[in-house]
Design a protein around this motif. Structure first.
Motif, PDB file in Angstrom:
ATOM      1  N   MET A  91      10.894  17.447  -4.832  1.00  0.00           N
ATOM      2  CA  MET A  91      10.241  18.526  -5.579  1.00  0.00           C
ATOM      3  C   MET A  91      11.243  19.548  -6.115  1.00  0.00           C
ATOM      4  N   ASP A  92      12.277  19.812  -5.320  1.00  0.00           N
ATOM      5  CA  ASP A  92      13.249  20.844  -5.679  1.00  0.00           C
ATOM      6  C   ASP A  92      14.409  20.310  -6.513  1.00  0.00           C
ATOM      7  N   SER A  93      14.385  19.032  -6.842  1.00  0.00           N
ATOM      8  CA  SER A  93      15.530  18.407  -7.513  1.00  0.00           C
ATOM      9  C   SER A  93      15.647  18.772  -8.984  1.00  0.00           C
ATOM     10  N   GLY A  94      14.540  19.169  -9.585  1.00  0.00           N
ATOM     11  CA  GLY A  94      14.541  19.406 -11.021  1.00  0.00           C
ATOM     12  C   GLY A  94      14.228  18.169 -11.839  1.00  0.00           C
ATOM     13  N   ILE A  95      14.069  17.015 -11.181  1.00  0.00           N
ATOM     14  CA  ILE A  95      13.679  15.782 -11.866  1.00  0.00           C
ATOM     15  C   ILE A  95      12.152  15.725 -11.906  1.00  0.00           C
ATOM     16  N   ARG A  96      11.603  15.244 -12.983  1.00  0.00           N
ATOM     17  CA  ARG A  96      10.154  15.021 -13.038  1.00  0.00           C
ATOM     18  C   ARG A  96       9.793  14.003 -11.956  1.00  0.00           C
ATOM     19  N   TYR A  97       8.690  14.243 -11.258  1.00  0.00           N
ATOM     20  CA  TYR A  97       8.393  13.382 -10.111  1.00  0.00           C
ATOM     21  C   TYR A  97       6.901  13.188  -9.914  1.00  0.00           C
ATOM     22  N   ALA A  98       6.589  12.119  -9.175  1.00  0.00           N
ATOM     23  CA  ALA A  98       5.264  11.896  -8.599  1.00  0.00           C
ATOM     24  C   ALA A  98       5.484  11.370  -7.188  1.00  0.00           C
ATOM     25  N   ILE A  99       4.586  11.738  -6.279  1.00  0.00           N
ATOM     26  CA  ILE A  99       4.681  11.324  -4.877  1.00  0.00           C
ATOM     27  C   ILE A  99       3.439  10.521  -4.511  1.00  0.00           C
ATOM     28  N   LEU A 100       3.662   9.372  -3.910  1.00  0.00           N
ATOM     29  CA  LEU A 100       2.576   8.547  -3.389  1.00  0.00           C
ATOM     30  C   LEU A 100       2.631   8.572  -1.871  1.00  0.00           C
ATOM     31  N   ARG A 101       1.481   8.838  -1.244  1.00  0.00           N
ATOM     32  CA  ARG A 101       1.409   8.877   0.217  1.00  0.00           C
ATOM     33  C   ARG A 101       0.416   7.818   0.707  1.00  0.00           C
ATOM     34  N   PRO A 102       0.876   6.583   0.888  1.00  0.00           N
ATOM     35  CA  PRO A 102      -0.040   5.537   1.360  1.00  0.00           C
ATOM     36  C   PRO A 102      -0.259   5.593   2.873  1.00  0.00           C
ATOM     37  N   ASN A 103      -1.440   5.147   3.271  1.00  0.00           N
ATOM     38  CA  ASN A 103      -1.760   5.009   4.693  1.00  0.00           C
ATOM     39  C   ASN A 103      -1.134   3.713   5.222  1.00  0.00           C
ATOM     40  N   PHE A 104      -1.411   3.375   6.474  1.00  0.00           N
ATOM     41  CA  PHE A 104      -0.869   2.156   7.091  1.00  0.00           C
ATOM     42  C   PHE A 104      -1.180   0.933   6.228  1.00  0.00           C
ATOM     43  N   PHE A 105      -0.211   0.020   6.124  1.00  0.00           N
ATOM     44  CA  PHE A 105      -0.358  -1.166   5.291  1.00  0.00           C
ATOM     45  C   PHE A 105      -1.217  -2.231   5.979  1.00  0.00           C
ATOM     46  N   MET A 106      -2.105  -2.854   5.225  1.00  0.00           N
ATOM     47  CA  MET A 106      -2.803  -4.043   5.717  1.00  0.00           C
ATOM     48  C   MET A 106      -1.811  -5.140   6.074  1.00  0.00           C
ATOM     49  N   GLU A 107      -0.751  -5.242   5.299  1.00  0.00           N
ATOM     50  CA  GLU A 107       0.235  -6.309   5.485  1.00  0.00           C
ATOM     51  C   GLU A 107       1.031  -6.183   6.778  1.00  0.00           C
ATOM     52  N   ASN A 108       0.907  -5.055   7.487  1.00  0.00           N
ATOM     53  CA  ASN A 108       1.518  -4.974   8.821  1.00  0.00           C
ATOM     54  C   ASN A 108       0.991  -6.067   9.734  1.00  0.00           C
ATOM     55  N   PHE A 109      -0.248  -6.501   9.486  1.00  0.00           N
ATOM     56  CA  PHE A 109      -0.861  -7.524  10.326  1.00  0.00           C
ATOM     57  C   PHE A 109      -0.441  -8.937   9.928  1.00  0.00           C
ATOM     58  N   SER A 110      -0.068  -9.143   8.671  1.00  0.00           N
ATOM     59  CA  SER A 110       0.242 -10.495   8.192  1.00  0.00           C
ATOM     60  C   SER A 110       1.735 -10.759   8.045  1.00  0.00           C
ATOM     61  N   GLU A 111       2.513  -9.706   7.718  1.00  0.00           N
ATOM     62  CA  GLU A 111       3.948  -9.874   7.481  1.00  0.00           C
ATOM     63  C   GLU A 111       4.806  -8.914   8.288  1.00  0.00           C
ATOM     64  N   GLY A 112       4.214  -7.839   8.779  1.00  0.00           N
ATOM     65  CA  GLY A 112       4.977  -6.777   9.407  1.00  0.00           C
ATOM     66  C   GLY A 112       5.068  -6.896  10.911  1.00  0.00           C
ATOM     67  N   PHE A 113       5.231  -5.757  11.569  1.00  0.00           N
ATOM     68  CA  PHE A 113       5.579  -5.756  12.990  1.00  0.00           C
ATOM     69  C   PHE A 113       4.459  -6.239  13.903  1.00  0.00           C
ATOM     70  N   LEU A 114       3.211  -6.285  13.421  1.00  0.00           N
ATOM     71  CA  LEU A 114       2.102  -6.749  14.256  1.00  0.00           C
ATOM     72  C   LEU A 114       1.852  -8.256  14.128  1.00  0.00           C
ATOM     73  N   ALA A 115       2.414  -8.874  13.107  1.00  0.00           N
ATOM     74  CA  ALA A 115       2.151 -10.292  12.857  1.00  0.00           C
ATOM     75  C   ALA A 115       2.628 -11.205  13.996  1.00  0.00           C
ATOM     76  N   PRO A 116       3.829 -11.013  14.554  1.00  0.00           N
ATOM     77  CA  PRO A 116       4.266 -11.926  15.617  1.00  0.00           C
ATOM     78  C   PRO A 116       3.329 -11.940  16.825  1.00  0.00           C
ATOM     79  N   GLY A 117       2.818 -10.779  17.226  1.00  0.00           N
ATOM     80  CA  GLY A 117       1.914 -10.727  18.365  1.00  0.00           C
ATOM     81  C   GLY A 117       0.608 -11.444  18.106  1.00  0.00           C
ATOM     82  N   ILE A 118       0.122 -11.353  16.872  1.00  0.00           N
ATOM     83  CA  ILE A 118      -1.115 -12.057  16.525  1.00  0.00           C
ATOM     84  C   ILE A 118      -0.890 -13.558  16.571  1.00  0.00           C
ATOM     85  N   ARG A 119       0.228 -14.003  16.012  1.00  0.00           N
ATOM     86  CA  ARG A 119       0.493 -15.444  15.991  1.00  0.00           C
ATOM     87  C   ARG A 119       0.793 -15.995  17.386  1.00  0.00           C
ATOM     88  N   ALA A 120       1.570 -15.260  18.172  1.00  0.00           N
ATOM     89  CA  ALA A 120       2.017 -15.785  19.468  1.00  0.00           C
ATOM     90  C   ALA A 120       0.968 -15.627  20.557  1.00  0.00           C
TER      91      ALA A 120
END
Length: 281
Positions: free
Chosen positions: A120-149
């Motif tokens: 915000m303070d950089s002087g560059i035009r900006y937009a900020i995206l604030r996403p919630n937890f990813f669905m893909e955490n279950f299929s590709e991320g840190f939770l996937a190994p526990g589900i598979r194993a």
């Protein structure tokens, strides 16, 4: 579209989705990655490493726009991203899209909130995206190994609900901002529904054809398991804070950010799970 767009974190789960969506939309994409072998073969790539500031200038050379992401769960993100933002300003970049995280604007000490202020303070035009937890955490991320194993989701989330979002929707929102850059705009991004982890386990069971259960842990149990898996201590603190927020209900809020930017509702978890079912078989 001739303006060069640099995408950091391009080899991660979210980064790959943003790269693909930007390429599909016709953008001139340059991938910023630590390992060039992991870059998408259809786009140019440059070496970029937050631990090596000498890579910043060459990566930003000739670029007009930047998609900026911090390393995941990194308490040291402000120190790592500050020189990149300064370099982007010095290079005369026209626009920055920063991928932050849902809820950090309510905690001024949160590392990603500190980075938001740097942008915000950089002087560059900006937009900020604030996403919630990813669905893909279950299929590709840190939770996937526990589900598979083990057929289990092991977390200290209690019965707190989360408005999970697919990285495909985050990518679509990013592309919308590439098409029509907006200045000094912030968007909270969620899915269209809030689910607890027992409901998530039930949906994954249905689409995968195998039993998956949610194992509700205490915070101490979750951190002990993460520590045994080699997770660094600073990351453990970050993880504890995240799931404390989930237990308190702060991750359950639903926003219209995805529809505002893309003109369509976000992907629902059951739709995501059907498409990802092979990941759990």
């Amino acid at each position: 579209m001739s303006q060069a767009l640099l995408i950091t974190g391009a080899s991660g789960v979210l980064g790959r989705s943003i790269v693909k969506s930007a390429l599909d939309a016709g953008f001139n994409v340059i991938q910023a990655v630590r390992d060039l072998q992991k870059a998408h073969p259809a786009a140019a790539a440059v070496r970029f490493d937050y631990a090596d500031p000498a890579t910043f200038g060459p990566a930003l050379a000739g670029v007009s726009r930047l998609l900026l992401m911090a390393p995941p769960l990194d308490a040291g993100a402000p120190a790592k991203l500050a020189p990149v933002i300064a370099e982007a300003k010095a290079a005369g970049l026209e626009h920055v899209v920063f991928i932050s995280a849902f809820g950090v604007n309510h905690n001024e000490q949160a590392p990603l909130r500190v980075v938001e202020h740097l942008v915000m303070d950089s002087g560059i035009r900006y937009a900020i995206l604030r996403p919630n937890f990813f669905m893909e955490n279950f299929s590709e991320g840190f939770l996937a190994p526990g589900i598979r194993a083990r057929g289990s989701i092991d977390l200290a989330a209690g019965d707190g609900k989360t408005s999970f979002i697919s990285v495909q929707d985050i990518a679509a929102c990013s592309v919308a901002l590439f098409r029509a850059p907006r200045d000094r705009q912030e968007y909270d991004l969620t899915g269209a529904e809030a689910l607890d982890h027992a409901e998530v386990a039930r949906i994954i069971s249905e689409v995968s054809g195998r039993p998956v259960k949610y194992n509700s842990l205490s915070e101490e149990e979750m951190l002990a398991g993460a520590r045994a898996a080699g997770m660094p201590e600073p990351v453990l603190g970050y993880l504890a804070a995240l799931y404390s927020a989930v237990r308190a209900g702060y991750a359950a809020f639903i926003t219209g950010g995805v529809e505002e930017l893309t003109g369509r509702p976000p992907i629902r978890f059951a739709e995501f799970a059907r498409a990802a079912a092979a990941a759990w078989k």
